[in-house]
Design a protein around this motif. Structure first.
Motif, PDB file in Angstrom:
ATOM      1  N   GLY A 126       5.067 -29.843  30.444  1.00 32.66           N
ATOM      2  CA  GLY A 126       6.464 -29.359  30.672  1.00 32.66           C
ATOM      3  C   GLY A 126       6.439 -27.846  30.077  1.00 32.66           C
ATOM      4  O   GLY A 126       5.855 -27.496  29.265  1.00 32.66           O
ATOM      5  N   PRO A 127       7.414 -27.111  30.482  1.00 32.32           N
ATOM      6  CA  PRO A 127       7.783 -25.729  29.933  1.00 32.32           C
ATOM      7  C   PRO A 127       8.092 -26.028  28.212  1.00 32.32           C
ATOM      8  O   PRO A 127       8.552 -26.781  27.891  1.00 32.32           O
ATOM      9  N   SER A 128       7.387 -24.910  27.304  1.00 34.34           N
ATOM     10  CA  SER A 128       7.704 -24.939  26.180  1.00 34.34           C
ATOM     11  C   SER A 128       9.026 -24.347  25.748  1.00 34.34           C
ATOM     12  O   SER A 128       9.662 -23.458  26.422  1.00 34.34           O
ATOM     13  N   THR A 129       9.653 -24.727  24.574  1.00 30.03           N
ATOM     14  CA  THR A 129      10.605 -24.228  24.084  1.00 30.03           C
ATOM     15  C   THR A 129      10.432 -22.998  23.446  1.00 30.03           C
ATOM     16  O   THR A 129       9.307 -22.484  23.380  1.00 30.03           O
ATOM     17  N   ASP A 130      11.445 -22.011  23.207  1.00 27.01           N
ATOM     18  CA  ASP A 130      11.073 -20.692  22.725  1.00 27.01           C
ATOM     19  C   ASP A 130      10.404 -20.754  21.460  1.00 27.01           C
ATOM     20  O   ASP A 130      10.636 -21.050  20.503  1.00 27.01           O
ATOM     21  N   GLN A 131       9.184 -19.862  21.642  1.00 21.67           N
ATOM     22  CA  GLN A 131       8.232 -19.706  20.353  1.00 21.67           C
ATOM     23  C   GLN A 131       8.426 -18.481  19.694  1.00 21.67           C
ATOM     24  O   GLN A 131       8.512 -17.383  20.546  1.00 21.67           O
ATOM     25  N   ILE A 134       3.764 -14.668  17.326  1.00 19.64           N
ATOM     26  CA  ILE A 134       2.880 -14.906  16.068  1.00 19.64           C
ATOM     27  C   ILE A 134       1.662 -13.666  16.223  1.00 19.64           C
ATOM     28  O   ILE A 134       1.083 -13.518  16.959  1.00 19.64           O
ATOM     29  N   THR A 135       1.690 -12.930  14.790  1.00 21.15           N
ATOM     30  CA  THR A 135       0.948 -11.666  14.961  1.00 21.15           C
ATOM     31  C   THR A 135      -0.434 -12.050  14.275  1.00 21.15           C
ATOM     32  O   THR A 135      -1.467 -11.114  14.548  1.00 21.15           O
ATOM     33  N   ILE A 136      -0.612 -13.104  13.440  1.00 23.48           N
ATOM     34  CA  ILE A 136      -1.814 -13.286  12.898  1.00 23.48           C
ATOM     35  C   ILE A 136      -2.784 -14.075  13.710  1.00 23.48           C
ATOM     36  O   ILE A 136      -2.195 -14.789  14.704  1.00 23.48           O
ATOM     37  N   ASP A 137      -4.098 -14.086  13.529  1.00 27.66           N
ATOM     38  CA  ASP A 137      -4.820 -14.793  14.129  1.00 27.66           C
ATOM     39  C   ASP A 137      -4.970 -16.162  13.845  1.00 27.66           C
ATOM     40  O   ASP A 137      -5.707 -16.429  12.711  1.00 27.66           O
ATOM     41  N   LEU A 138      -4.423 -17.132  14.716  1.00 26.76           N
ATOM     42  CA  LEU A 138      -4.674 -18.522  14.149  1.00 26.76           C
ATOM     43  C   LEU A 138      -6.153 -18.975  14.026  1.00 26.76           C
ATOM     44  O   LEU A 138      -6.398 -20.007  13.233  1.00 26.76           O
ATOM     45  N   PHE A 175       3.918 -27.759  16.140  1.00 26.66           N
ATOM     46  CA  PHE A 175       5.247 -28.036  16.552  1.00 26.66           C
ATOM     47  C   PHE A 175       5.323 -27.139  17.973  1.00 26.66           C
ATOM     48  O   PHE A 175       4.793 -26.112  18.139  1.00 26.66           O
ATOM     49  N   ASP A 176       6.277 -27.737  18.816  1.00 30.30           N
ATOM     50  CA  ASP A 176       6.528 -27.127  20.131  1.00 30.30           C
ATOM     51  C   ASP A 176       7.031 -25.735  19.837  1.00 30.30           C
ATOM     52  O   ASP A 176       6.990 -24.796  20.942  1.00 30.30           O
ATOM     53  N   SER A 177       7.987 -25.710  18.793  1.00 31.32           N
ATOM     54  CA  SER A 177       8.501 -24.434  18.796  1.00 31.32           C
ATOM     55  C   SER A 177       7.848 -23.476  17.595  1.00 31.32           C
ATOM     56  O   SER A 177       8.599 -22.276  17.541  1.00 31.32           O
ATOM     57  N   GLY A 178       6.804 -23.737  17.161  1.00 33.08           N
ATOM     58  CA  GLY A 178       6.336 -23.124  16.063  1.00 33.08           C
ATOM     59  C   GLY A 178       4.951 -23.760  15.587  1.00 33.08           C
ATOM     60  O   GLY A 178       4.814 -24.764  15.627  1.00 33.08           O
ATOM     61  N   ARG A 179       4.536 -22.758  14.522  1.00 31.36           N
ATOM     62  CA  ARG A 179       3.292 -23.198  13.927  1.00 31.36           C
ATOM     63  C   ARG A 179       3.570 -23.091  12.275  1.00 31.36           C
ATOM     64  O   ARG A 179       3.933 -22.153  11.906  1.00 31.36           O
ATOM     65  N   ILE A 180       3.075 -24.241  11.765  1.00 34.47           N
ATOM     66  CA  ILE A 180       3.311 -24.137  10.115  1.00 34.47           C
ATOM     67  C   ILE A 180       1.991 -24.439   9.605  1.00 34.47           C
ATOM     68  O   ILE A 180       1.102 -25.130   9.683  1.00 34.47           O
ATOM     69  N   ILE A 181       1.893 -23.339   8.350  1.00 37.51           N
ATOM     70  CA  ILE A 181       0.754 -23.576   7.556  1.00 37.51           C
ATOM     71  C   ILE A 181       0.992 -24.184   6.225  1.00 37.51           C
ATOM     72  O   ILE A 181       1.911 -23.803   5.566  1.00 37.51           O
ATOM     73  N   ILE A 182       0.401 -25.416   6.036  1.00 35.71           N
ATOM     74  CA  ILE A 182       0.792 -25.980   4.698  1.00 35.71           C
ATOM     75  C   ILE A 182      -0.535 -25.691   3.837  1.00 35.71           C
ATOM     76  O   ILE A 182      -1.607 -25.778   4.023  1.00 35.71           O
ATOM     77  N   ALA A 183       0.129 -25.573   2.506  1.00 37.11           N
ATOM     78  CA  ALA A 183      -0.895 -24.691   1.537  1.00 37.11           C
ATOM     79  C   ALA A 183      -0.162 -25.048   0.271  1.00 37.11           C
ATOM     80  O   ALA A 183       0.809 -25.127   0.104  1.00 37.11           O
ATOM     81  N   TRP A 184      -1.139 -24.899  -0.749  1.00 38.73           N
ATOM     82  CA  TRP A 184      -0.800 -24.720  -2.276  1.00 38.73           C
ATOM     83  C   TRP A 184      -0.611 -23.142  -2.388  1.00 38.73           C
ATOM     84  O   TRP A 184      -1.522 -22.452  -2.204  1.00 38.73           O
TER      85      TRP A 184
END
Length: 229
Positions: A126-131, A134-138, A175-184
């Motif tokens: 289905g269609p994505s919610t508003d994202q 993102i300017t960096i290269d994943l 996530f459907d609405s975004g991307r999260i980077i987990i880091a120390w």
């Protein structure tokens, strides 16, 4: 259960164990007799599987064997197609193209009836919610995680306060609405979650971070009260 499915299940069980597993345990897990297990192990060995062990000693599968042709259940085919389509719609171009190529490679070696399922499965993303943009290269983010490299970032928090940090990225959450980077985070000396759309620059450094990413992930899970997947 067909013999082909039984052999595939045996391979999958063996792959889940790094060390030798007793024949009786294998037979109980698969719901077959010990004599059938011995015959199936010999059949796999004849097809090139490097299975070490013998009755009374246990068995272990050495890496590098793929049982042809690939066999999947109907539901497994649906999961592969749906996952590939989700990545194709939601991920960055590099990962989306990789998902399509992977599904195409799998499809080419499937038996005809299963290949038809790949082509005709009616699962729709289905269609994505508003994202956020993102300017960096994943792709660069994933490479830093694979290579376990420290990264210098410029970050803007939810109060629009800018900072420069050195982080140890070890996971990327979709996530459907975004991307999260987990880091120390070296600045905070703690685990932090960074929204990819708030990272203004991503500069990998030459040095590796001092702990393996799987260790960091385990420690993060413990800190968040999240069990193992």
């Amino acid at each position: 259960m067909s013999r082909a499915q039984r052999l595939l299940d045996l391979i999958q069980v063996l792959r889940q164990h790094k060390y030798a597993i007793a024949g009786s345990v294998l037979a109980d897990t698969l719901g077959i007799s010990i004599r059938t297990l011995y015959r199936d192990i010999e059949s796999l060995r004849a097809q090139g599987a490097n299975i070490e062990g013998e009755p009374g000693m246990g068995y272990v599968l050495k890496p590098g064997f793929m049982l042809p042709p690939l066999m999947f259940t109907d539901v497994e085919i649906e999961a592969l197609v749906l996952g590939s389509r989700w990545i194709g719609e939601r991920a960055d171009d590099e990962l989306a193209q990789a998902a399509r190529r992977a599904l195409s490679k799998i499809s080419t070696v499937l038996p005809a009836d299963l290949k038809r399922m790949v082509d005709t499965t009616n699962l729709i993303i289905g269609p994505s919610t508003d994202q956020k943009t993102i300017t960096i290269d994943l792709g660069a983010v994933r490479r830093s995680i694979r290579e376990e490299k420290k990264v210098e970032i410029a970050y803007s928090d939810d109060k629009h306060k800018n900072s420069h940090r050195i982080i140890w990225p070890f996971a990327l959450a979709f996530f459907d609405s975004g991307r999260i980077i987990i880091a120390w985070c070296e600045l905070r000396q703690d685990f932090r979650h960074f929204r990819a759309d708030r990272i203004m620059s991503w500069a990998p450094r030459s040095e590796k971070y001092p702990r393996r990413r799987n260790i960091l992930l385990k420690e993060w899970r413990q800190s968040e009260g999240i069990g193992e997947p």
